[in-house]
Scaffold this motif. Structure first.
Motif, mmCIF file in Angstrom:
data_model
loop_
_atom_site.group_PDB
_atom_site.id
_atom_site.type_symbol
_atom_site.label_atom_id
_atom_site.label_comp_id
_atom_site.label_asym_id
_atom_site.label_seq_id
_atom_site.Cartn_x
_atom_site.Cartn_y
_atom_site.Cartn_z
ATOM 1 N N GLU A 155 31.154 94.598 49.194
ATOM 2 C CA GLU A 155 30.852 94.096 50.540
ATOM 3 C C GLU A 155 31.703 92.878 50.869
ATOM 4 O O GLU A 155 31.984 92.049 49.995
ATOM 5 N N HIS A 156 32.057 92.767 52.157
ATOM 6 C CA HIS A 156 32.871 91.629 52.583
ATOM 7 C C HIS A 156 32.086 90.320 52.487
ATOM 8 O O HIS A 156 32.590 89.323 51.963
ATOM 9 N N ARG A 157 30.857 90.325 52.987
ATOM 10 C CA ARG A 157 30.019 89.125 52.924
ATOM 11 C C ARG A 157 28.591 89.520 52.545
ATOM 12 O O ARG A 157 27.696 89.558 53.401
ATOM 13 N N PRO A 158 28.365 89.800 51.283
ATOM 14 C CA PRO A 158 26.999 90.102 50.848
ATOM 15 C C PRO A 158 26.120 88.869 50.946
ATOM 16 O O PRO A 158 26.611 87.736 51.012
ATOM 17 N N GLU A 159 24.813 89.085 50.971
ATOM 18 C CA GLU A 159 23.884 87.973 51.021
ATOM 19 C C GLU A 159 23.942 87.193 49.701
ATOM 20 O O GLU A 159 23.827 87.787 48.626
ATOM 21 N N PRO A 160 24.121 85.867 49.763
ATOM 22 C CA PRO A 160 24.164 85.083 48.526
ATOM 23 C C PRO A 160 22.925 85.271 47.665
ATOM 24 O O PRO A 160 23.010 85.323 46.435
ATOM 25 N N ALA A 161 21.758 85.395 48.293
ATOM 26 C CA ALA A 161 20.527 85.574 47.517
ATOM 27 C C ALA A 161 20.560 86.874 46.729
ATOM 28 O O ALA A 161 20.074 86.930 45.585
ATOM 29 N N ALA A 162 21.142 87.910 47.331
ATOM 30 C CA ALA A 162 21.247 89.193 46.628
ATOM 31 C C ALA A 162 22.182 89.067 45.429
ATOM 32 O O ALA A 162 21.911 89.631 44.355
ATOM 33 N N LEU A 163 23.271 88.334 45.608
ATOM 34 C CA LEU A 163 24.197 88.125 44.499
ATOM 35 C C LEU A 163 23.530 87.346 43.363
ATOM 36 O O LEU A 163 23.715 87.664 42.189
ATOM 37 N N ARG A 164 22.752 86.340 43.726
ATOM 38 C CA ARG A 164 22.078 85.547 42.690
ATOM 39 C C ARG A 164 21.045 86.392 41.945
ATOM 40 O O ARG A 164 20.876 86.239 40.727
ATOM 41 N N ALA A 165 20.366 87.255 42.669
ATOM 42 C CA ALA A 165 19.391 88.122 42.012
ATOM 43 C C ALA A 165 20.085 89.059 41.029
ATOM 44 O O ALA A 165 19.595 89.282 39.913
ATOM 45 N N MET A 166 21.238 89.599 41.415
ATOM 46 C CA MET A 166 21.973 90.472 40.499
ATOM 47 C C MET A 166 22.498 89.686 39.313
ATOM 48 O O MET A 166 22.490 90.183 38.182
ATOM 49 N N ALA A 167 22.955 88.468 39.555
ATOM 50 C CA ALA A 167 23.476 87.640 38.463
ATOM 51 C C ALA A 167 22.416 87.381 37.413
ATOM 52 O O ALA A 167 22.737 87.201 36.232
ATOM 53 N N ALA A 168 21.169 87.356 37.831
ATOM 54 C CA ALA A 168 20.070 87.078 36.900
ATOM 55 C C ALA A 168 19.553 88.334 36.201
ATOM 56 O O ALA A 168 18.638 88.235 35.377
ATOM 57 N N ALA A 169 20.126 89.475 36.501
ATOM 58 C CA ALA A 169 19.629 90.732 35.947
ATOM 59 C C ALA A 169 19.803 90.760 34.428
ATOM 60 O O ALA A 169 20.887 90.465 33.907
ATOM 61 N N ALA A 170 18.751 91.117 33.739
ATOM 62 C CA ALA A 170 18.811 91.217 32.275
ATOM 63 C C ALA A 170 19.824 92.272 31.867
ATOM 64 O O ALA A 170 19.823 93.387 32.384
ATOM 65 N N GLY A 171 20.702 91.889 30.942
ATOM 66 C CA GLY A 171 21.660 92.844 30.403
ATOM 67 C C GLY A 171 23.012 92.864 31.071
ATOM 68 O O GLY A 171 23.948 93.466 30.543
ATOM 69 N N LEU A 172 23.151 92.238 32.261
ATOM 70 C CA LEU A 172 24.459 92.207 32.912
ATOM 71 C C LEU A 172 25.432 91.391 32.074
ATOM 72 O O LEU A 172 25.074 90.340 31.533
ATOM 73 N N ALA A 173 26.678 91.858 31.970
ATOM 74 C CA ALA A 173 27.700 91.137 31.212
ATOM 75 C C ALA A 173 27.805 89.695 31.709
ATOM 76 O O ALA A 173 27.847 89.455 32.921
ATOM 77 N N PRO A 174 27.852 88.703 30.802
ATOM 78 C CA PRO A 174 27.855 87.296 31.221
ATOM 79 C C PRO A 174 28.980 86.928 32.181
ATOM 80 O O PRO A 174 28.764 86.139 33.113
ATOM 81 N N ASP A 175 30.172 87.481 31.997
ATOM 82 C CA ASP A 175 31.261 87.120 32.898
ATOM 83 C C ASP A 175 31.029 87.653 34.304
ATOM 84 O O ASP A 175 31.392 87.013 35.298
ATOM 85 N N LYS A 176 30.367 88.814 34.398
ATOM 86 C CA LYS A 176 30.046 89.358 35.718
ATOM 87 C C LYS A 176 28.956 88.513 36.382
ATOM 88 O O LYS A 176 29.000 88.279 37.586
ATOM 89 N N ALA A 177 27.964 88.068 35.621
ATOM 90 C CA ALA A 177 26.918 87.213 36.171
ATOM 91 C C ALA A 177 27.512 85.910 36.686
ATOM 92 O O ALA A 177 27.155 85.430 37.778
ATOM 93 N N GLU A 178 28.427 85.333 35.932
ATOM 94 C CA GLU A 178 29.070 84.088 36.348
ATOM 95 C C GLU A 178 29.871 84.294 37.627
ATOM 96 O O GLU A 178 29.839 83.456 38.537
ATOM 97 N N ARG A 179 30.575 85.401 37.711
ATOM 98 C CA ARG A 179 31.374 85.682 38.899
ATOM 99 C C ARG A 179 30.490 85.843 40.136
ATOM 100 O O ARG A 179 30.821 85.354 41.222
ATOM 101 N N LEU A 180 29.365 86.541 39.983
ATOM 102 C CA LEU A 180 28.443 86.708 41.108
ATOM 103 C C LEU A 180 27.895 85.360 41.578
ATOM 104 O O LEU A 180 27.804 85.095 42.785
ATOM 105 N N ALA A 181 27.521 84.504 40.634
ATOM 106 C CA ALA A 181 26.974 83.200 40.991
ATOM 107 C C ALA A 181 28.014 82.350 41.714
ATOM 108 O O ALA A 181 27.696 81.660 42.704
#
Length: 218
Positions: free
Chosen positions: A183-209
């Motif tokens: 998405e061009h401009r996803p909701e920041p809250a949605a990105l933060r929720a995904m970043a906190a997902a259990a099991g997501l690769a740490p570098d991907k979580a950091e990038r989302l945050a």
């Protein structure tokens, strides 16, 4: 939610036309049990370890049914578009990015694997298929496949059952995650929720945050 491992692939390094970069995208099917360790299957190699392989991308799974879509879009490559062509280790039918979730834990043979992230298609797909735009098609269609980390080492073999044993993020399918990242401009809250997902690769979580921070400031 169970399925069966139809084919298992490993590959040594080979030159990629036309420039000859060494790559592990070329895989061969095996018909025997293969040991799987913290960084993947015995006998399987990656050419550029900066972006491929490692503990968070130890095993690559790609749905076999996606090859029909690729063959329809790139008919001149249809003759080579079969399971194993895009460098996957595990090939199945019945599961897609819509039906598996970030953080899912699966028992495969005696190994325990956890889904850590989608595959990010790169330019090597274009060269492997001799099809300009193939990697972009894979990305835009969301037919990326996904990676596992190894939670418990063991052995896996063609024909093994793949059994879902844990699903910490039932609302976060791989497809949902992938669409949000495009998405061009996803909701920041949605990105933060995904970043906190259990099991997501740490570098991907950091990038989302970090992207959520940027969107909030801009």
């Amino acid at each position: 939610m169970n399925t069966q491992l139809e084919q298992l692939f490993v590959g040594a390094l080979r030159p990629l036309p036309p420039e000859g970069q060494m790559t592990g995208i070329y895989k061969s099917a095996v018909d025997r049990p293969v040991a799987v360790g913290p960084e993947g299957l015995a006998g399987d190699f990656q050419g550029d370890r900066r972006v491929h392989g490692g503990a968070e991308k130890a095993v690559h799974h790609f749905p076999a049914e996606h090859y029909a879509r690729l063959a329809q879009r790139f008919p001149h490559s249809a003759g080579i578009l079969r399971a194993g062509t895009l460098g996957e280790n595990l090939s199945t039918r019945g599961w897609t990015e819509e039906t598996v979730c970030i953080g899912d834990v699966f028992r495969v043979g005696s190994a325990l694997l956890q889904l850590s992230q989608p595959r990010s298609p790169c330019w090597k797909i274009d060269h492997c298929l001799d099809a300009e735009g193939a990697s972009l098609f894979v990305a835009h269609e969301g037919i990326t496949g996904w990676y596992y980390r190894v939670r418990e080492v063991g052995t896996i073999a063609p024909g093994d059952a793949i059994e879902l044993v844990e699903r910490p993020n039932p609302e976060l399918s791989v497809a949902t995650y992938w669409r949000a990242t495009l998405e061009h401009r996803p909701e920041p809250a949605a990105l933060r929720a995904m970043a906190a997902a259990a099991g997501l690769a740490p570098d991907k979580a950091e990038r989302l945050a970090k992207r959520a921070d940027w969107l909030e400031k801009n």
